[in-house]
Design a protein around this motif. Structure first.
Motif, PDB file in Angstrom:
ATOM      1  N   ARG B 133       0.808  -1.217   0.000  1.00  0.00           N
ATOM      2  CA  ARG B 133       0.000   0.000   0.000  1.00  0.00           C
ATOM      3  C   ARG B 133       0.845   1.273   0.000  1.00  0.00           C
ATOM      4  O   ARG B 133       1.921   1.324  -0.547  1.00  0.00           O
ATOM      5  N   ARG B 134       0.317   2.327   0.588  1.00  0.00           N
ATOM      6  CA  ARG B 134       1.004   3.625   0.653  1.00  0.00           C
ATOM      7  C   ARG B 134       1.584   4.055  -0.690  1.00  0.00           C
ATOM      8  O   ARG B 134       0.949   3.888  -1.714  1.00  0.00           O
ATOM      9  N   TRP B 135       2.810   4.583  -0.689  1.00  0.00           N
ATOM     10  CA  TRP B 135       3.337   5.179  -1.920  1.00  0.00           C
ATOM     11  C   TRP B 135       3.632   4.127  -2.983  1.00  0.00           C
ATOM     12  O   TRP B 135       3.532   4.399  -4.175  1.00  0.00           O
ATOM     13  N   VAL B 136       3.995   2.920  -2.566  1.00  0.00           N
ATOM     14  CA  VAL B 136       4.234   1.858  -3.549  1.00  0.00           C
ATOM     15  C   VAL B 136       2.974   1.639  -4.369  1.00  0.00           C
ATOM     16  O   VAL B 136       2.985   1.619  -5.603  1.00  0.00           O
ATOM     17  N   ASP B 137       1.889   1.518  -3.652  1.00  0.00           N
ATOM     18  CA  ASP B 137       0.593   1.306  -4.275  1.00  0.00           C
ATOM     19  C   ASP B 137       0.240   2.480  -5.181  1.00  0.00           C
ATOM     20  O   ASP B 137      -0.111   2.305  -6.352  1.00  0.00           O
ATOM     21  N   ALA B 138       0.367   3.687  -4.636  1.00  0.00           N
ATOM     22  CA  ALA B 138      -0.019   4.876  -5.400  1.00  0.00           C
ATOM     23  C   ALA B 138       0.769   4.952  -6.703  1.00  0.00           C
ATOM     24  O   ALA B 138       0.209   5.136  -7.782  1.00  0.00           O
ATOM     25  N   PHE B 181      -2.131  -4.765 -17.157  1.00  0.00           N
ATOM     26  CA  PHE B 181      -2.671  -3.682 -16.334  1.00  0.00           C
ATOM     27  C   PHE B 181      -3.968  -4.078 -15.628  1.00  0.00           C
ATOM     28  O   PHE B 181      -4.126  -3.881 -14.429  1.00  0.00           O
ATOM     29  N   GLY B 182      -4.878  -4.660 -16.430  1.00  0.00           N
ATOM     30  CA  GLY B 182      -6.158  -5.065 -15.841  1.00  0.00           C
ATOM     31  C   GLY B 182      -5.951  -6.104 -14.749  1.00  0.00           C
ATOM     32  O   GLY B 182      -6.516  -6.016 -13.656  1.00  0.00           O
ATOM     33  N   THR B 183      -5.096  -7.109 -15.042  1.00  0.00           N
ATOM     34  CA  THR B 183      -4.841  -8.159 -14.062  1.00  0.00           C
ATOM     35  C   THR B 183      -4.293  -7.572 -12.773  1.00  0.00           C
ATOM     36  O   THR B 183      -4.690  -7.982 -11.674  1.00  0.00           O
ATOM     37  N   SER B 184      -3.380  -6.619 -12.893  1.00  0.00           N
ATOM     38  CA  SER B 184      -2.762  -6.095 -11.673  1.00  0.00           C
ATOM     39  C   SER B 184      -3.803  -5.381 -10.817  1.00  0.00           C
ATOM     40  O   SER B 184      -3.770  -5.460  -9.593  1.00  0.00           O
ATOM     41  N   ARG B 185      -4.752  -4.702 -11.469  1.00  0.00           N
ATOM     42  CA  ARG B 185      -5.806  -4.049 -10.703  1.00  0.00           C
ATOM     43  C   ARG B 185      -6.646  -5.069  -9.949  1.00  0.00           C
ATOM     44  O   ARG B 185      -6.967  -4.906  -8.777  1.00  0.00           O
ATOM     45  N   LEU B 186      -6.967  -6.137 -10.690  1.00  0.00           N
ATOM     46  CA  LEU B 186      -7.779  -7.206 -10.121  1.00  0.00           C
ATOM     47  C   LEU B 186      -7.079  -7.824  -8.907  1.00  0.00           C
ATOM     48  O   LEU B 186      -7.662  -7.995  -7.838  1.00  0.00           O
ATOM     49  N   VAL B 187      -5.793  -8.133  -9.118  1.00  0.00           N
ATOM     50  CA  VAL B 187      -5.030  -8.778  -8.047  1.00  0.00           C
ATOM     51  C   VAL B 187      -4.929  -7.845  -6.847  1.00  0.00           C
ATOM     52  O   VAL B 187      -5.114  -8.248  -5.701  1.00  0.00           O
ATOM     53  N   ARG B 188      -4.689  -6.575  -7.119  1.00  0.00           N
ATOM     54  CA  ARG B 188      -4.566  -5.613  -6.025  1.00  0.00           C
ATOM     55  C   ARG B 188      -5.849  -5.564  -5.204  1.00  0.00           C
ATOM     56  O   ARG B 188      -5.815  -5.635  -3.972  1.00  0.00           O
ATOM     57  N   ALA B 189      -6.984  -5.457  -5.910  1.00  0.00           N
ATOM     58  CA  ALA B 189      -8.252  -5.374  -5.195  1.00  0.00           C
ATOM     59  C   ALA B 189      -8.453  -6.617  -4.337  1.00  0.00           C
ATOM     60  O   ALA B 189      -8.866  -6.540  -3.174  1.00  0.00           O
ATOM     61  N   GLU B 190      -8.103  -7.768  -4.910  1.00  0.00           N
ATOM     62  CA  GLU B 190      -8.291  -9.032  -4.198  1.00  0.00           C
ATOM     63  C   GLU B 190      -7.364  -9.088  -2.980  1.00  0.00           C
ATOM     64  O   GLU B 190      -7.781  -9.473  -1.890  1.00  0.00           O
ATOM     65  N   VAL B 191      -6.121  -8.695  -3.193  1.00  0.00           N
ATOM     66  CA  VAL B 191      -5.152  -8.716  -2.087  1.00  0.00           C
ATOM     67  C   VAL B 191      -5.604  -7.765  -0.982  1.00  0.00           C
ATOM     68  O   VAL B 191      -5.560  -8.089   0.201  1.00  0.00           O
ATOM     69  N   LEU B 192      -6.078  -6.593  -1.388  1.00  0.00           N
ATOM     70  CA  LEU B 192      -6.538  -5.628  -0.383  1.00  0.00           C
ATOM     71  C   LEU B 192      -7.652  -6.229   0.453  1.00  0.00           C
ATOM     72  O   LEU B 192      -7.692  -6.044   1.669  1.00  0.00           O
ATOM     73  N   SER B 193      -8.569  -6.952  -0.188  1.00  0.00           N
ATOM     74  CA  SER B 193      -9.677  -7.480   0.601  1.00  0.00           C
ATOM     75  C   SER B 193      -9.231  -8.688   1.421  1.00  0.00           C
ATOM     76  O   SER B 193      -9.646  -8.855   2.556  1.00  0.00           O
TER      77      SER B 193
END
Lengths: 343, 308, 324, 331
Positions: B133-138, B181-193
């Motif tokens: 998260r934080r700046w890495v994520d941003a 790009f799409g996959t990374s968004r998906l994975v991020r959302a999943e990891v966040l939850s």
């Protein structure tokens, strides 16, 4: 006694299980009556079938996987709700029998204002104009104790707290002045101080509007404070049914006794770390009820007969016949009841 | 086509059937496997994929010609489908069936490889962004925003235009690197939850290192959408490759990719419809099978159904 | 909501800026040495000198970058190598055609997709749903250009119902100034728009069906039924309003899809739009045109996403009300 | 209560969550949520502190900051005199073994991809406590200790009932042999009959293993059965803290009194006077000035002072602390 308003007889609601291989007999032969103006508490732990029972009354069970078995009978105003045409049933839903649910957050539609949602039933059932329905919605918000109803009517559910949302649900249910209100765990998702508010509100509205309330809850404390009569459910069946004072003073089914002994009580003598009694084991799966008495694997008194033969509801009334019934063989052999269960 | 070729094709079909039956037998005991095969098109879709993979692997056995052979350019160009040429011949006098089979190697291979590149990149980026998260994520997510803003085809067109000839390996890499790009968004959302779930907190309380938490607790529980997006991703890459090849910018001719085959047959479509139609059908069929498998996987791996 | 919009706009501009920078970097990488191209083909000395001048490659990279940005801000997209005219002019001619095509396709996509999705959801797991579902899956799996070829072959070449390509009949209608000519234009537009729209609609229908079925299982739908509402109203008012929200997200994703599809469909149907311009330019190694087309496409995608976000804000009170 | 025998001593714990940043991480952060606002307490070795409050009062955040699952903004958490919040690396890991947590939701607290055996083997492996057959024996012993058949080791979480899962969660916490357990609403998701079983189990384990508990709950009746001391939280602050018998018999803060009166009692004959508080709990992002409870306070003496001057948590009776200007005149 007067004629019952709602008469449920031998209600059986079954579900096809996830793997499609079995049948879950979630509600399996439930019968009870609801009289005008009374509050009937339907109590039990999760999986006992109390919510399915309440949904079955208005035929809100999703089909498939659920279905209400033929032979079941729910009589309201002289008609069997289970055989009504969809159109006739809709004329009763929300109009004569209304319902409120456990989760006020998810039970309200997020994209419509609370005013629109309250007005909707009045528009559909009473053919009110939009303007009149809106005025009615404001009136209802006031009735359920929401401050600034004229502003709140245009708010969306997400702008309100949990307690406010449950008040909105109640306003929505009562907009057509139904004869019966089915309240399915109306306070479970709320904090205890908010729960007290909602219970008080329901009590006041019942007195003002004179409706009958079917209160579904797992909380014996809520029942003790609010209900006139109590139906205790276990494993898809009614196991005990009695007027509230009678049930708490003289619980007869070992399950009712165990349930009462499980509840941590604020009014218990002030000795920290007293042991609770509890009931050993756990509720069996609805696809696999035990034979004989369904409670026998967890019952401290069970003997051969309990394992082999399913007990009927037996009359244990001291007052009016049929007022206190219990599904337990112990009634035929009371001498077997010795000592305290669970000890 | 000789009798032997026909027999080999039949053999491939039988092999594919056996493979599907075997997969079904092995996974049928788990609840996910049962849910997967309850999907009506799951088994047929798996069969289609297994069949294409089998014939592609066994290409020399199931085809009578090499894919580049111009059998008889004067007399056998645009020959209609017959027993000798089951799918006809193309305007250059090459056997469409043979090219289709060899083309499966190229098209499926590009799809699988590019998808692998894309999914790997997407999982790493999305996982890192979601966990730290934080700046890495941003930073990473702004990068993804930019990537998603540029339509993939235009990005590829630009690169092809600027570099003139792009070797196949570079093309595969490019398709992969523009597809995560799409996959990374998906994975991020999943990891966040997933990382908010209590078993992750429990693992941290027990003193588990971040690497252990990610690899053992977070990623396995975020795997379902990754697998689904991988299945759908192969199909997308195949469609993209076909489009690029059709424009003459993808796999260099005369290599028999399915996109090239459509392009080769197109000018003579009115007189020899088969040369473009069969490769197009092959792409559609395989992509459809991949989509169906993706759908079935989505249902099968849905964690919400796990508790039921 | 205004403040939110301003922030959202700023973000969009930032993304466009990043895309511009990216294209600059890619072009710069490719032309680090313009005189020896990647495949080793020798470049004529005068071309080489022209390239160096055009891109100012003898200057420091920072200056080049600033000049590039400055030119873009003035709307100067460079000079086409093959067309011998400013890229901006060529694009200005092609863009309206691409807009007409993609917007028509968008209408087909959403109108048809929505109708099919709702129909399928209402008939869940019955014959109509399954048949349409498989058909949609198949259409959604076709390469767009191949569907175009098939339609072209069937409807234009064999049945002669539609023209084989182009924008309009140049002999009968040199200009679009009469009703018959407008009809002629629509007639030419039908096949390419249908090709692009059908593939999109198949995807939209699948998405919409899933969204609606998801919503139907939620608690508030049960509440609506408990109120005694007719099933039609439950589905089309209570459920659909919520199921349209994810569709707005899809709307944002549809732009890249349509633009990508347009590149191929325009080529198949000889539709003189931006995609065809770009493809022709590539074959002539006319990279200023390609780069500009890529930039414009990105800007359109960013604008599409912005529009989708705003729509979402308007459609979903949870966002709209909080933002005010 | 900061005595020398305190195993865990929390001093001035603060955790403020910045509101979600509106946009791109660049926008102005929304109002700060004061989840935990200067919370102090100590727990004597072998005893249980019940931490009670309604949802959003910050009680769970307290539990998690103590274990540093959430990093606090200020304050000290002493365990045997070591400040947990300044430790790093190995020392923190060593200390973590001594304190564990059990969660509310038995469905979310177990990794669905692992078997019970894998779940329990992991902490043993992390802390190099046991491997192989030795680990198997310890897992079996743990399962038996929490009242589960060792055969459950092969099961996945979704094959277990809520009560069984909660027992596995307890076993996992116990696997590293901690001295201190944070129990974060460990029974509130369970049915009453199962809740009683788990409460009894927790009491037994405490006796047998000499455990110290921080028992977080919203239900005062449950807490009564397990806690030696009780602290009541409201909007991120402790408003009353006392030995359990005192708190239940003679609450001093009007919030405690109202909370107690709102708990339904399963006895239709014993209907006590119910104090129904008006309004909702204010948002912790915008706590009221003065006494945070004043907008809902039913105390007849409520006055201007309550609106402006935040009451300090002070000793109003031996061992009993309350944060109310009128604690000497309880409701």
């Amino acid at each position: 006694m007067t004629e019952p308003l709602l008469r449920v007889r031998d209600l059986k609601t079954y579900f096809v299980t996830e793997h499609g291989s079995g049948t879950a007999r979630a509600v399996d032969g439930v019968s009870f009556d609801l009289y005008p103006g009374e509050t009937l508490g339907l109590v039990g732990e999760s999986g006992c079938g109390k919510t399915v029972t309440s949904l079955s009354v208005l035929r809100l069970i999703p089909e498939p996987p659920g279905h209400i078995r033929p032979g079941s009978f729910i009589e309201f105003a002289g008609r069997n709700l289970l055989t009504l045409a969809p159109r006739e049933l809709r004329a009763i839903r929300g109009n004569q029998i209304a319902m409120i649910f456990q989760e006020p957050m998810t039970s309200l539609n997020p994209v419509f204002t609370v005013g629109d949602q309250i007005a909707e039933a009045a528009i559909v059932h009473q053919r009110l104009s939009r303007r009149a329905a809106r005025a009615r919605a404001i009136e209802m918000l006031k009735l359920v104790g929401i401050p600034d109803p004229a502003q709140r009517v245009d708010h969306y559910p997400h702008q309100m707290s949990g307690g406010m949302r449950q008040r909105v649900m109640i306003a929505m249910a009562l907009v057509c002045h139904p004869k019966v209100l089915i309240a399915d765990e109306p306070t479970t998702a709320l904090d205890v101080t908010i729960q007290a508010q909602i219970l008080e509100l329901l009590e006041r509205l019942q007195a003002e509007l004179g409706m009958a309330v079917m209160l579904i809850t797992h909380d014996l404390g809520v029942v003790a404070g609010s209900a006139d009569r109590v139906v205790v459910m276990y494993a898809g069946q009614v196991v005990e049914q009695a007027p509230t004072p009678d049930l708490f003073a003289r619980p007869l089914h070992p399950y009712t006794v165990g349930l009462l002994a499980s509840v941590p009580r604020l009014d218990a003598p002030s000795r920290a770390r007293a042991r609770l009694h509890g009931i050993p084991g756990q509720v069996p799966a609805a696809s696999d009820w035990p034979g004989g008495c369904r409670f026998h694997p967890r019952c401290p008194y069970a003997w051969d007969r309990c394992r082999e033969e399913e007990p009927p509801l037996l009359d244990a009334s001291t007052g009016e016949p049929g007022s206190h019934t219990v599904r337990c063989w112990l009634l035929t052999e009371p001498q077997r009841r010795t000592g305290r269960p669970g000890s | 086509m000789s009798v032997w070729n026909w027999l080999a094709v039949g053999g491939a079909a039988v092999l594919a059937l056996v493979a599907v039956a075997e997969i079904r037998r092995r996974t049928g005991t788990g609840s996910s496997g049962r849910r997967f095969f309850r999907h009506p098109s799951a088994a047929p879709a798996l069969f289609v994929l297994a069949f294409f993979v089998t014939v592609a692997l066994a290409a020399p056995l199931v085809t009578p010609y090499r894919p580049y052979v111009q059998i008889d350019i004067t007399r056998l160009a645009n020959h209609a489908p017959s027993t000798q040429f089951p799918l006809g011949t193309d305007p250059f006098g090459r056997d469409v069936w043979s090219r289709l089979v060899y083309g499966a190697r190229i098209s499926l291979g590009i799809g699988a490889l590019a998808m692998l590149v894309a999914v790997t990149t997407g999982v790493v980026v999305g996982g890192v962004a979601g966990y730290f998260r934080r700046w890495v994520d941003a930073t990473l997510m702004r990068l993804v925003d930019v990537g998603l803003a540029m339509p993939r085809v235009f990005m590829l067109l630009m690169v092809v235009a600027l570099w003139d000839h792009v070797p196949l390996t570079v093309l595969v890499l490019l398709i992969g690197l523009t597809g995560w790009f799409g996959t990374s968004r998906l994975v991020r959302a999943e990891v966040l939850s997933v990382r908010e779930r209590e078993f992750v907190a429990a693992a941290r309380a027990l003193g588990a290192e971040p690497a252990r938490v990610i690899l053992r607790h977070v990623l396995p529980n975020a795997a379902a959408p990754i697998i689904v997006s991988a299945a759908l991703g192969i199909g997308n890459v195949m469609l993209l490759e076909a489009g690029l090849s059709f424009l003459g910018l993808g796999v260099p001719s005369p290599a028999p990719s399915w996109g090239n085959m459509i392009a080769d047959g197109w000018p003579k479509m009115a007189v020899a419809w088969w040369a473009s139609t069969f490769p197009g059908l092959a792409i559609s069929l395989v992509v459809m099978a991949l989509n169906a498998v993706g759908d079935a996987l989505r249902d099968a791996l849905d964690p919400r159904k796990e508790t039921a | 909501m205004a403040a939110w919009l301003v922030r959202r706009l700023a973000a969009s501009i930032a993304i466009v800026w990043a895309v511009v920078t990216l294209t600059f970097v890619i072009v710069h990488l490719a032309h680090g040495s313009p005189c020896g191209q990647s495949d080793g083909r020798p470049v004529a000395p005068e071309t080489c000198a022209a390239l160096i001048r055009r891109f100012g490659l003898d200057r420091p990279i920072g200056i080049q970058y600033v000049k590039y940005l400055g030119a873009l801000l003035r709307g100067d997209l460079g000079e086409s190598l093959a067309l011998h005219r400013p890229v901006a002019d060529a694009l200005a001619e092609a863009l309206p055609n691409t807009f007409t095509l993609t917007l028509t396709a968008l209408v087909i996509d959403f109108a048809l997709g929505l109708a099919l999705g709702v129909y399928q959801a209402a008939r869940e797991r019955r014959f109509g749903d399954i048949a349409l579902g498989n058909a949609a899956l198949f259409v959604n799996s076709m390469p767009t250009f191949w569907l175009g070829l098939v339609l072209l072959l069937l409807l234009a070449q064999w049945l002669r119902l539609f023209p084989v390509g182009g924008l309009r009949d140049l002999v009968l209608c040199p200009r679009m100034d009469s009703l018959p000519c407008l009809a002629d234009f629509a007639w030419h537009l039908t096949l390419p728009a249908l090709t692009l729209g059908l593939v999109g609609a198949a995807g939209t229908a699948r998405y919409q069906r899933a969204a609606l079925l998801e919503v139907v299982r939620q608690d508030f739908v049960r509440t609506a039924r408990a109120k005694g509402l007719p099933e039609r109203r439950v589905l089309l008012v209570h459920a659909l309003r919520n199921a349209l929200l994810p569709l707005v997200t899809l709307f944002g994703l549809t732009f890249p899809f349509l633009l990508t599809g347009a590149v191929l469909v325009e080529t198949v149907f000889a539709w003189p739009g931006m995609g065809r311009l770009a493809v022709t330019a590539i074959l002539q190694r006319d990279y200023p045109v390609v780069t500009a087309a890529a930039l414009i496409a990105s800007v359109m995608v960013v604008l599409g996403n912005l529009l989708a976000d705003v729509l979402y804000g308007v459609a979903d009170p949870r966002i709209r009300v909080r933002a005010t | 209560m900061t005595s020398s025998s305190a195993l865990v001593d929390v001093q001035g714990l603060v955790k403020h969550f910045p509101g979600e940043r509106a946009f791109f991480g660049l926008g102005r952060p929304r109002a700060v949520v004061r989840a935990v606002d200067d919370v102090s307490f100590a727990i004597t070795s072998g005893q249980t502190l019940g931490l009670v409050g309604e949802s959003g009062c910050g009680k769970s955040t307290v539990g998690r900051t103590i274990l540093r699952l959430i990093e606090p903004d200020a304050g000290r958490v002493l365990m045997d005199g070591l400040n947990l919040l300044t430790l790093g690396g190995r020392e923190l890991r060593a200390l973590r073994r001594r304190m564990q947590i059990v969660f509310q939701d038995p469905y979310g607290s177990l990794n669905p991809r692992l078997t019970v055996r894998q779940t329990l083997a992991e902490p043993l492996a992390i802390h190099h406590l046991a491997t192989g057959a030795d680990a198997g024996r310890r897992i079996a012993a743990l399962l038996e200790e929490v009242g589960l058949d060792p055969g459950f080791a092969r099961s996945y979480a979704h094959e277990l009932s809520g009560g069984q899962r909660q027992r596995v969660g307890i076993a996992r916490a116990l696997s590293v042999e901690p001295q201190f357990l944070v129990l974060d609403e460990p029974v509130s998701a369970l049915d009453v009959s199962v809740q009683a079983q788990v409460l009894n189990l927790l009491a037994d384990l405490q006796q047998r293993r000499r455990l110290t508990y921080l028992f977080i709950a919203h239900d005062l009746a449950v807490v009564k059965y397990i806690a030696d001391d009780v602290a009541v939280m409201y909007l991120g602050k402790i408003v009353e803290r006392a030995p359990a018998p005192r708190l239940y018999a003679a609450p001093r803060h009007p919030y405690t009194t109202s909370l107690l009166s709102a708990v339904p009692v399963p006895d239709p004959t014993a209907q006590r006077p119910r104090i129904v508080l008006t309004g909702d709990v204010p948002s912790p992002a915008h706590p009221p000035a003065g006494c945070p409870f004043h907008p809902r306070c039913p105390h007849p003496k409520k006055d201007a002072r309550c609106h402006t001057e935040p009451p300090a948590l002070r000793e109003v009776a031996p061992g009993q602390l309350a944060a109310c200007h009128y604690a000497e005149e309880p409701l």
